[in-house]
Design a protein around this motif. Structure first.
Motif, PDB file in Angstrom:
ATOM      1  N   ILE A 221       0.834  -1.212   0.000  1.00  0.00           N
ATOM      2  CA  ILE A 221       0.000   0.000   0.000  1.00  0.00           C
ATOM      3  C   ILE A 221       0.866   1.257   0.000  1.00  0.00           C
ATOM      4  O   ILE A 221       0.605   2.197  -0.759  1.00  0.00           O
ATOM      5  CB  ILE A 221      -0.967  -0.020   1.201  1.00  0.00           C
ATOM      6  N   ILE A 222       1.892   1.276   0.842  1.00  0.00           N
ATOM      7  CA  ILE A 222       2.774   2.451   0.894  1.00  0.00           C
ATOM      8  C   ILE A 222       3.466   2.667  -0.445  1.00  0.00           C
ATOM      9  O   ILE A 222       3.506   3.780  -0.966  1.00  0.00           O
ATOM     10  CB  ILE A 222       3.799   2.334   2.043  1.00  0.00           C
ATOM     11  N   GLU A 223       3.989   1.576  -1.022  1.00  0.00           N
ATOM     12  CA  GLU A 223       4.666   1.726  -2.311  1.00  0.00           C
ATOM     13  C   GLU A 223       3.678   2.141  -3.399  1.00  0.00           C
ATOM     14  O   GLU A 223       4.007   2.954  -4.265  1.00  0.00           O
ATOM     15  CB  GLU A 223       5.390   0.440  -2.718  1.00  0.00           C
ATOM     16  N   PHE A 224       2.454   1.620  -3.351  1.00  0.00           N
ATOM     17  CA  PHE A 224       1.446   2.038  -4.328  1.00  0.00           C
ATOM     18  C   PHE A 224       1.189   3.542  -4.223  1.00  0.00           C
ATOM     19  O   PHE A 224       1.138   4.237  -5.244  1.00  0.00           O
ATOM     20  CB  PHE A 224       0.138   1.269  -4.133  1.00  0.00           C
ATOM     21  N   LEU A 225       1.061   4.049  -3.015  1.00  0.00           N
ATOM     22  CA  LEU A 225       0.800   5.477  -2.826  1.00  0.00           C
ATOM     23  C   LEU A 225       1.970   6.324  -3.326  1.00  0.00           C
ATOM     24  O   LEU A 225       1.768   7.376  -3.940  1.00  0.00           O
ATOM     25  CB  LEU A 225       0.499   5.774  -1.355  1.00  0.00           C
ATOM     26  N   ILE A 226       3.182   5.856  -3.090  1.00  0.00           N
ATOM     27  CA  ILE A 226       4.372   6.559  -3.594  1.00  0.00           C
ATOM     28  C   ILE A 226       4.358   6.559  -5.122  1.00  0.00           C
ATOM     29  O   ILE A 226       4.587   7.591  -5.761  1.00  0.00           O
ATOM     30  CB  ILE A 226       5.663   5.916  -3.049  1.00  0.00           C
ATOM     31  N   ARG A 227       4.081   5.398  -5.714  1.00  0.00           N
ATOM     32  CA  ARG A 227       4.047   5.294  -7.186  1.00  0.00           C
ATOM     33  C   ARG A 227       2.901   6.118  -7.778  1.00  0.00           C
ATOM     34  O   ARG A 227       3.042   6.690  -8.857  1.00  0.00           O
ATOM     35  CB  ARG A 227       3.916   3.837  -7.626  1.00  0.00           C
TER      36      ARG A 227
ATOM     37  N   GLY B 101       1.783   8.924  -6.563  1.00  0.00           N
ATOM     38  CA  GLY B 101       2.300  10.288  -6.570  1.00  0.00           C
ATOM     39  C   GLY B 101       3.316  10.499  -7.682  1.00  0.00           C
ATOM     40  O   GLY B 101       3.378  11.567  -8.289  1.00  0.00           O
ATOM     41  N   GLN B 102       4.095   9.481  -7.964  1.00  0.00           N
ATOM     42  CA  GLN B 102       5.132   9.558  -8.987  1.00  0.00           C
ATOM     43  C   GLN B 102       4.544   9.556 -10.395  1.00  0.00           C
ATOM     44  O   GLN B 102       4.932  10.361 -11.237  1.00  0.00           O
ATOM     45  CB  GLN B 102       6.074   8.358  -8.813  1.00  0.00           C
ATOM     46  N   PHE B 103       3.595   8.646 -10.657  1.00  0.00           N
ATOM     47  CA  PHE B 103       3.079   8.456 -12.013  1.00  0.00           C
ATOM     48  C   PHE B 103       1.731   9.132 -12.268  1.00  0.00           C
ATOM     49  O   PHE B 103       1.314   9.258 -13.417  1.00  0.00           O
ATOM     50  CB  PHE B 103       2.969   6.963 -12.344  1.00  0.00           C
TER      51      PHE B 103
ATOM     52  N   TYR C 198       0.202   0.916 -10.078  1.00  0.00           N
ATOM     53  CA  TYR C 198       0.062  -0.516  -9.796  1.00  0.00           C
ATOM     54  C   TYR C 198       1.144  -1.335 -10.491  1.00  0.00           C
ATOM     55  O   TYR C 198       1.798  -2.167  -9.883  1.00  0.00           O
ATOM     56  CB  TYR C 198      -1.333  -0.984 -10.226  1.00  0.00           C
ATOM     57  N   ARG C 199       1.356  -1.091 -11.777  1.00  0.00           N
ATOM     58  CA  ARG C 199       2.332  -1.880 -12.545  1.00  0.00           C
ATOM     59  C   ARG C 199       3.769  -1.642 -12.112  1.00  0.00           C
ATOM     60  O   ARG C 199       4.645  -2.448 -12.405  1.00  0.00           O
ATOM     61  CB  ARG C 199       2.201  -1.573 -14.046  1.00  0.00           C
ATOM     62  N   ASN C 200       4.024  -0.536 -11.406  1.00  0.00           N
ATOM     63  CA  ASN C 200       5.384  -0.217 -10.980  1.00  0.00           C
ATOM     64  C   ASN C 200       5.675  -0.516  -9.527  1.00  0.00           C
ATOM     65  O   ASN C 200       6.762  -0.216  -9.033  1.00  0.00           O
ATOM     66  CB  ASN C 200       5.693   1.244 -11.310  1.00  0.00           C
TER      67      ASN C 200
END
Length: 108
Positions: free
Chosen positions: A60-66, A68-70, A77-79
């Motif tokens: 979940i944390i990485e999804f939220l970071i990604r 914001g990034q993408f 999701y794919r990243n």
């Protein structure tokens, strides 16, 4: 691994989900899709090495970071590192047998 067909537990826009020790699939035909099931089994391995709950917190944390990034849900999701590892290796049917611990770090 326990494979369960259910359309109610899978979020809209997705076909399946791994939650150790279960793999939930939306469509009965996906029970026979070896690439799809292998992808979900990779997630089960990832969950085990992170002791399940930390996997989902990280996810979940990485999804939220990604996100914001993408700025786009599908790209975020794919990243996610867990997804990148699973998509990169889903066609390798021996991957879960030969996979080293913490391999998802290579995909961050």
């Amino acid at each position: 691994m326990f494979l369960i067909v259910t359309k109610y537990l899978i979020p809209k826009g997705y076909r399946g989900m791994a939650v150790f020790p279960f793999v939930f699939v939306k469509f009965r035909m996906d029970k026979e899709n070896v690439v799809f099931i292998n992808h979900e089994q990779i997630h089960l391995k990832q969950q085990l090495e992170l002791l399940i709950i930390p996997f989902f917190v990280w996810y979940i944390i990485e999804f939220l970071i990604r996100l914001g990034q993408f700025k786009k849900w599908s790209l975020a999701y794919r990243n996610i590192s867990f997804e990148r590892e699973a998509y990169a290796n889903e066609k390798n049917m021996d991957y879960t047998k030969n996979r080293s611990l913490w391999t998802f770090f290579k995909y961050i």
